[in-house]
Design a protein around this motif. Structure first.
Motif, mmCIF file in Angstrom:
data_model
loop_
_atom_site.group_PDB
_atom_site.id
_atom_site.type_symbol
_atom_site.label_atom_id
_atom_site.label_comp_id
_atom_site.label_asym_id
_atom_site.label_seq_id
_atom_site.Cartn_x
_atom_site.Cartn_y
_atom_site.Cartn_z
ATOM 1 N N THR A 268 -18.013 -0.805 -0.562
ATOM 2 C CA THR A 268 -17.570 0.905 -0.133
ATOM 3 C C THR A 268 -17.875 0.981 1.607
ATOM 4 O O THR A 268 -18.378 0.531 2.024
ATOM 5 N N ALA A 269 -16.292 2.440 1.651
ATOM 6 C CA ALA A 269 -16.000 2.480 3.357
ATOM 7 C C ALA A 269 -17.163 3.478 3.236
ATOM 8 O O ALA A 269 -16.988 4.380 2.798
ATOM 9 N N LYS A 270 -17.956 3.927 4.226
ATOM 10 C CA LYS A 270 -18.929 4.752 4.421
ATOM 11 C C LYS A 270 -17.920 5.716 4.890
ATOM 12 O O LYS A 270 -17.453 5.153 6.731
ATOM 13 N N SER A 271 -17.813 6.875 5.591
ATOM 14 C CA SER A 271 -18.047 7.626 6.134
ATOM 15 C C SER A 271 -18.673 8.415 6.409
ATOM 16 O O SER A 271 -19.559 8.602 5.641
ATOM 17 N N GLU A 272 -19.110 8.985 7.717
ATOM 18 C CA GLU A 272 -19.774 9.669 8.039
ATOM 19 C C GLU A 272 -19.062 11.969 8.192
ATOM 20 O O GLU A 272 -20.305 12.777 8.452
ATOM 21 N N GLY A 273 -18.222 12.496 7.750
ATOM 22 C CA GLY A 273 -17.678 12.960 7.626
ATOM 23 C C GLY A 273 -18.194 13.946 6.585
ATOM 24 O O GLY A 273 -18.887 13.496 5.692
ATOM 25 N N PRO A 274 -17.827 14.900 6.558
ATOM 26 C CA PRO A 274 -18.455 16.328 4.874
ATOM 27 C C PRO A 274 -17.651 15.064 3.262
ATOM 28 O O PRO A 274 -16.903 14.365 4.099
ATOM 29 N N LYS A 275 -18.477 15.494 2.005
ATOM 30 C CA LYS A 275 -18.066 14.714 1.356
ATOM 31 C C LYS A 275 -18.387 16.023 -0.087
ATOM 32 O O LYS A 275 -18.599 17.260 -0.031
ATOM 33 N N LYS A 276 -17.186 15.642 -0.319
ATOM 34 C CA LYS A 276 -17.253 16.615 -1.761
ATOM 35 C C LYS A 276 -18.611 16.626 -2.887
ATOM 36 O O LYS A 276 -18.944 15.554 -2.570
ATOM 37 N N LYS A 277 -18.387 16.938 -3.588
ATOM 38 C CA LYS A 277 -19.317 16.843 -4.764
ATOM 39 C C LYS A 277 -18.836 15.868 -5.943
ATOM 40 O O LYS A 277 -21.016 15.346 -5.745
ATOM 41 N N ASP A 278 -18.944 15.286 -5.605
ATOM 42 C CA ASP A 278 -18.687 13.855 -6.260
ATOM 43 C C ASP A 278 -18.947 12.468 -5.284
ATOM 44 O O ASP A 278 -19.431 11.627 -5.809
ATOM 45 N N GLY A 279 -19.339 13.099 -3.753
ATOM 46 C CA GLY A 279 -19.846 12.156 -3.608
ATOM 47 C C GLY A 279 -18.479 11.574 -2.531
ATOM 48 O O GLY A 279 -18.890 10.399 -1.557
ATOM 49 N N THR A 280 -17.205 11.814 -2.961
ATOM 50 C CA THR A 280 -16.683 10.621 -1.817
ATOM 51 C C THR A 280 -16.154 11.397 -0.804
ATOM 52 O O THR A 280 -16.057 13.312 -0.761
ATOM 53 N N PRO A 281 -15.499 11.298 0.608
ATOM 54 C CA PRO A 281 -15.361 11.839 1.807
ATOM 55 C C PRO A 281 -14.044 13.026 1.240
ATOM 56 O O PRO A 281 -12.745 12.891 0.357
ATOM 57 N N ASP A 282 -14.291 14.121 2.156
ATOM 58 C CA ASP A 282 -13.258 15.308 2.088
ATOM 59 C C ASP A 282 -12.099 14.629 3.200
ATOM 60 O O ASP A 282 -12.928 14.871 3.772
ATOM 61 N N MET A 283 -10.765 14.926 2.334
ATOM 62 C CA MET A 283 -9.812 13.769 2.674
ATOM 63 C C MET A 283 -9.340 15.272 4.202
ATOM 64 O O MET A 283 -8.428 15.151 4.706
ATOM 65 N N ARG A 284 -9.880 16.495 3.997
ATOM 66 C CA ARG A 284 -9.220 17.514 4.515
ATOM 67 C C ARG A 284 -9.998 16.999 6.248
ATOM 68 O O ARG A 284 -9.563 18.391 6.399
ATOM 69 N N TYR A 285 -10.874 16.790 6.251
ATOM 70 C CA TYR A 285 -11.348 16.859 8.120
ATOM 71 C C TYR A 285 -11.265 15.691 8.812
ATOM 72 O O TYR A 285 -10.605 14.598 8.130
ATOM 73 N N LYS A 286 -10.708 15.575 10.263
ATOM 74 C CA LYS A 286 -10.926 14.555 10.606
ATOM 75 C C LYS A 286 -11.379 13.295 10.723
ATOM 76 O O LYS A 286 -11.032 12.693 10.469
ATOM 77 N N THR A 287 -12.449 13.376 10.963
ATOM 78 C CA THR A 287 -13.665 12.377 10.481
ATOM 79 C C THR A 287 -13.354 11.096 9.476
ATOM 80 O O THR A 287 -13.949 10.042 9.164
ATOM 81 N N ASN A 288 -12.576 12.260 8.438
ATOM 82 C CA ASN A 288 -12.707 11.245 7.006
ATOM 83 C C ASN A 288 -10.950 10.916 6.767
ATOM 84 O O ASN A 288 -10.784 9.720 5.905
ATOM 85 N N ASN A 289 -10.213 11.314 7.758
ATOM 86 C CA ASN A 289 -8.708 11.368 7.382
ATOM 87 C C ASN A 289 -8.311 10.804 8.749
ATOM 88 O O ASN A 289 -8.170 11.037 9.447
ATOM 89 N N LYS A 290 -7.740 9.220 8.882
ATOM 90 C CA LYS A 290 -7.670 8.213 10.435
ATOM 91 C C LYS A 290 -6.246 8.962 10.457
ATOM 92 O O LYS A 290 -5.700 8.567 11.380
ATOM 93 N N ASP A 291 -4.883 9.763 9.594
ATOM 94 C CA ASP A 291 -3.762 10.493 9.543
ATOM 95 C C ASP A 291 -3.930 11.891 9.943
ATOM 96 O O ASP A 291 -3.284 12.647 10.314
ATOM 97 N N ALA A 292 -5.845 12.216 9.444
ATOM 98 C CA ALA A 292 -4.943 13.713 10.307
ATOM 99 C C ALA A 292 -4.611 13.916 11.506
ATOM 100 O O ALA A 292 -5.082 14.019 12.519
ATOM 101 N N GLY A 293 -3.608 15.594 11.653
ATOM 102 C CA GLY A 293 -3.780 15.911 13.002
ATOM 103 C C GLY A 293 -1.968 14.708 13.464
ATOM 104 O O GLY A 293 -1.263 15.243 14.220
ATOM 105 N N LYS A 294 -1.719 13.762 12.936
ATOM 106 C CA LYS A 294 -0.490 13.172 13.369
ATOM 107 C C LYS A 294 0.973 14.140 12.638
ATOM 108 O O LYS A 294 0.459 14.474 11.255
ATOM 109 N N LYS A 295 1.988 13.917 12.961
ATOM 110 C CA LYS A 295 3.076 14.102 11.983
ATOM 111 C C LYS A 295 3.872 12.929 11.093
ATOM 112 O O LYS A 295 3.907 12.335 11.871
ATOM 113 N N LYS A 296 3.989 13.907 10.169
ATOM 114 C CA LYS A 296 4.490 12.828 9.549
ATOM 115 C C LYS A 296 5.703 12.966 9.090
ATOM 116 O O LYS A 296 6.860 14.097 10.039
ATOM 117 N N SER A 297 6.312 11.599 9.376
ATOM 118 C CA SER A 297 8.268 11.095 9.378
ATOM 119 C C SER A 297 8.786 10.688 8.403
ATOM 120 O O SER A 297 8.169 10.815 7.545
#
Length: 87
Positions: free
Chosen positions: A58-87
């Motif tokens: 399992t990929a361990k992330s230190e950011g916030p998690k959803k109720k089911d225990g999976t990382p919440d991808m809305r936060y930068k700590t869990n999403n490596k592409d957060a804040g980047k422009k989509k091309s």
């Protein structure tokens, strides 16, 4: 003429069903075998059996998690592409 065409269609149906039911030739596929630890259970083909806790990676992330225990991808700590422009 109708009887001839009906007979021909029936013959084609029977022949196609007979061809479809023949077993496929067995070919040996060399699956890429992943090396697992000696204590970890493996499947017949040698790959690790993911039903057991020792084989789950399992990929361990230190950011916030959803109720089911999976990382919440809305936060930068869990999403490596957060804040980047989509091309």
């Amino acid at each position: 003429m109708k009887k001839f065409l009906t007979g021909l269609m029936a013959l084609m149906l029977i022949v196609s069903a007979a061809i479809a039911q023949t077993p496929a030739k067995a070919t040996k596929k060399e699956a890429t075998k992943k090396e697992a630890t000696a204590a970890a259970p493996t499947k017949k083909d040698g790959t690790p059996d993911k039903r057991f806790k020792e084989n789950k990676q399992t990929a361990k992330s230190e950011g916030p998690k959803k109720k089911d225990g999976t990382p919440d991808m809305r936060y930068k700590t869990n999403n490596k592409d957060a804040g980047k422009k989509k091309s």
